[in-house]
Motif scaffolding. Structure first.
Motif, short mmCIF file in Angstrom:
data_model
loop_
_atom_site.label_atom_id
_atom_site.label_comp_id
_atom_site.label_asym_id
_atom_site.label_seq_id
_atom_site.Cartn_x
_atom_site.Cartn_y
_atom_site.Cartn_z
N VAL A 125 0.84 -1.18 0.00
CA VAL A 125 0.00 0.00 0.00
C VAL A 125 0.88 1.24 0.00
CG1 VAL A 125 -1.83 1.26 1.20
CG2 VAL A 125 -1.75 -1.24 1.33
N VAL A 126 0.65 2.13 -0.95
CA VAL A 126 1.33 3.42 -0.95
C VAL A 126 0.27 4.51 -0.88
CG1 VAL A 126 3.37 2.62 -2.17
CG2 VAL A 126 1.43 3.47 -3.48
N ARG A 127 0.58 5.55 -0.13
CA ARG A 127 -0.37 6.64 0.07
C ARG A 127 0.31 7.97 -0.21
NH1 ARG A 127 -0.90 3.46 4.76
NH2 ARG A 127 -2.82 2.24 4.82
N PHE A 128 -0.46 8.88 -0.75
CA PHE A 128 0.01 10.25 -0.96
C PHE A 128 -1.21 11.13 -1.11
CE2 PHE A 128 -0.17 8.06 -5.01
CZ PHE A 128 -0.84 8.95 -5.84
N ALA A 129 -0.99 12.40 -1.19
CA ALA A 129 -2.08 13.35 -1.37
C ALA A 129 -1.71 14.32 -2.49
CB ALA A 129 -2.35 14.13 -0.08
N LEU A 130 -2.74 14.92 -3.07
CA LEU A 130 -2.56 15.95 -4.09
C LEU A 130 -3.18 17.25 -3.58
CD1 LEU A 130 -3.40 13.92 -7.32
CD2 LEU A 130 -1.15 14.65 -6.55
N PRO A 131 -2.53 17.87 -2.60
CA PRO A 131 -3.08 19.11 -2.05
C PRO A 131 -2.94 20.25 -3.04
CG PRO A 131 -0.92 18.71 -1.15
CD PRO A 131 -1.24 17.52 -2.00
N SER A 132 -3.83 21.21 -2.92
CA SER A 132 -3.79 22.34 -3.84
C SER A 132 -4.18 23.61 -3.13
CB SER A 132 -4.76 22.10 -5.02
OG SER A 132 -4.85 23.24 -5.84
#
Length: 663
Positions: A511-518
């Motif tokens: 499992v890999v997790r990340f976010a695309l905040p803007s």
């Protein structure tokens, strides 16, 4: 060393691929040489939508998309299946979307509908090889090549999904006949403007059978085509094309022309062909652009006013052109544009249960009614009604490809033996890498939430890269996971979209997790107006709507929509400090229905504004936005903006107020 579910996973490299396309897949030398794609699309069915995207396809199947053959004469009684109705483009258009819709939904009833049409067309192939009617009662000319372009695309998808052994031989026989037809009667009219669609299908057919004459036929089609690259190298249509009703200003032709250069690049090898899509988009943005990433066309290019329309056919064809160009160029910037159009312009042009659609949508859409004067270049008074076939029935047949083809192109294979994200949405990818089955599941509520979780499952330890698209508006990814922490290495990311490559040794399920905040951004529109953006979403003021039924159709109905709340506001925004002017609110996500609706909007923005009483309706639409900065003595009000795709009536491009302390 890092761990994943008790197994070791070594991260061999984590780097950035920026500003340069992938080098492409190596091909064996052969006659009729063709440049390789930078990314390889996966066959239909290898990517299955899940979550909100699956619900969207299910809504489409229950709405117009899955029902046209039951009651609409142009499908139900088409000459393509022996009837007396239209035997030209509408059945091929419909199949081009229905085939992926049926197989992505894994819906037996829809598959049966597809098979009935495919069987009938194949069983009635003409003795000379032509597929479909030779002319029809509606007056379409015999041996018109244009309807074959979407038919070939539909049949190639069907063959991918079913491995039906009849399809490829039938297409080859038809292509041989088409080759002779083009020798006798070169492409003209619609076929001349849309030759890239034929060549795209011929390339795919060539990939199956490696027959060099198919590439020669693609060259012949381009030699007879309208040159869209030259058109934009000397672009003349910088304003509303009033009185200019030619095929070169036609919106759908223009959207299909976006892929012209990249598709021709595969036989020309000219990098200027490959890269021409970017200058085309830049020019369209400059002279006809809209906040949604689309351009105006009602029916022809119409300038930058947010009250001009954009045809639904143009939206889905622009999406397909971008998907095609992404495979050829491997450029992440096109993924940004694809997401923006898909998450905004596409859902906004439907009644939210997809039982009706508009021919034209407007960014500033304050009323949808038949009577009175209208602002369009040359479309009729029905154009922004919600119905079965407002204005003209091409969109009724053609809109079906939008959501299914987006779902089918979310991931593609890379030359390095891995997978690349084209666009982010919930899905499951099942494919083979190094001859072994690999499953990649994307768990996310993006674009309504920032978080993305990807689960990679392999049958035995393997090493291959995942290339994660980093949008232009996002910082570099900080990837974490189940017992996994991956820090970005290499040089800092430059401005602009790119890919962040993670080359890992996978084992079991990782499992890999990340976010695309803007951050909040402002789109600069007509008359110095602004629209508010965050991530791929554009935000709009929803206007209270009264739906008035115009008529019942055999299934569903046609509707006018009238405003019940004020719409003529200017926003109090400090462009230098958007975080102070705007606040973000999140609502629970609807677990069963569409997230693209006014009542179910899962994210919203709060902003202040004042009414502008002088901003009124002109010619059946909101007048152009008053120039910024605007003045108003009206009380300051709290306004709620929601994603554009969730709205029916809306204001998207606003004047900005003169900055003051307010009251």
């Amino acid at each position: 060393m890092i761990r994943s579910q008790g197994r070791h996973v070594w991260i061999a490299a984590l780097g950035l691929i920026l500003g340069t396309p992938h080098s492409g897949f190596a091909e064996p030398p052969r006659a009729g040489r063709i440049e390789a794609n930078a990314l390889e699309p996966l066959p239909l069915g290898r990517i299955k939508p899940t979550g909100w995207l699956k619900r969207q396809l299910e809504i489409q199947a229950a709405g117009l998309g899955g029902c046209l053959d039951e009651f609409w004469p142009d499908i139900k009684s088409s000459a393509w299946i022996g009837g007396k109705a239209e035997g030209w483009e509408r059945v091929p258009y419909w199949l081009d979307g229905l085939v992926p819709l049926a197989y992505l939904n894994d819906e037996p009833a829809l598959k049966a509908k597809v098979k009935r049409f495919v069987d009938t067309i194949l069983e009635h192939q003409q003795p000379d090889g032509w597929l479909g009617p030779i002319g029809d009662a509606a007056g379409h000319q015999p041996y018109d090549p244009w309807p074959l372009f979407p038919l070939f695309k539909a049949f190639l998808q069907y063959e991918q999904a079913t491995a039906d052994p009849r399809v490829i031989p039938a297409l080859l026989r038809c292509a041989r006949k088409l080759d002779k037809v083009l020798d006798q009667t070169p492409l003209s009219n619609w076929g001349k403007m849309r030759a890239a669609d034929l060549s795209t299908a011929l390339y795919a057919l060539h990939d199956r059978v490696r027959e060099p004459w198919l590439i020669d036929l693609a060259r012949k089609a381009f030699a007879q085509s309208y040159d869209w690259r030259a058109h934009f190298d000397d672009f003349k249509f910088t304003g509303k094309t009033q009185g200019k009703f030619e095929l070169d200003t036609h919106g759908v032709n223009t959207a299909m022309g976006l892929k012209y250069g990249p598709v021709r690049y595969r036989i020309s090898g000219d990098p200027k062909d490959r890269d021409s899509v970017f200058s085309m988009l830049e020019i369209l943005d400059k002279y006809h652009g809209q906040a949604t990433g689309m351009f105006t066309c009602d029916e022809h290019l119409a300038g930058r006013s947010p009250s001009q329309g954009t045809e639904l056919c143009t939206v889905v064809e622009a999406m397909y052109s971008l998907e095609t160009a992404i495979a050829i160029t491997g450029d992440a910037r096109l993924g940004d544009r694809l997401e923006k159009i898909t998450f905004n312009a596409l859902p906004a042009t439907f009644k939210k249960d997809m039982t009706a659609h508009q021919y034209d949508q407007q960014c500033n859409q304050v009323v949808c009614k038949r009577e009175g004067e209208h602002v369009y270049v040359d479309n009729g008074p029905d154009s922004n009604l919600y119905g079965l076939e407002p204005n003209f029935g091409c969109c009724t047949a053609n809109f079906h490809q939008g959501w299914p083809k987006f779902a089918s192109n979310l991931w593609m294979k890379t030359p390095g033996g891995g997978l690349a994200v084209v666009a982010y949405a919930p899905c499951i990818v099942e494919t083979e890498i190094q001859g072994k089955p690999v499953k990649v599941e994307v768990r996310t509520d993006y674009p309504f939430r920032d978080a993305i979780e990807i689960v990679v499952t392999v049958p035995e330890p393997m090493t291959f890269p995942l290339e994660l698209r980093v949008p232009e508006w996002s910082p570099p990814l900080m990837i974490e996971g189940t017992n996994v922490t991956v820090q970005r290495v290499g040089p800092p990311r430059n401005e602009g979209a790119g890919y962040q490559a993670m080359n890992a040794r996978w084992s079991g399920s990782t499992v890999v997790r990340f976010a695309l905040p803007s951050e909040f951004r402002l789109y600069r529109g007509d008359h110095d107006s602004v629209a508010v953006e965050r991530g791929p979403l554009v935000f709009a003021l929803p206007i209270g709507a009264e739906w008035k039924k115009l008529k019942d159709n055999p299934i569903f109905a046609d509707w006018e929509v009238y405003p019940t709340t004020p719409w003529n506001y200017a926003l109090e925004i400090d462009p230098a400090n958007l975080a102070k002017s705007l606040s973000l609110e999140q609502s629970p996500l609807n677990a069963s229905g569409s997230l693209f609706s006014v009542d179910a909007a899962p994210i919203s923005l709060q902003v202040k504004g004042r009414r502008l009483e002088s901003w009124k309706i002109e010619r059946g639409a909101a007048a152009p936005p008053p120039r910024s900065p605007a003045r108003s003595d009206a009380p300051l009000e709290e306004l709620r903006l929601i994603p554009y795709g969730c709205t029916d009536l809306r204001i998207t491009e606003f004047p900005m107020l003169v900055r003051s302390s307010g009251r």
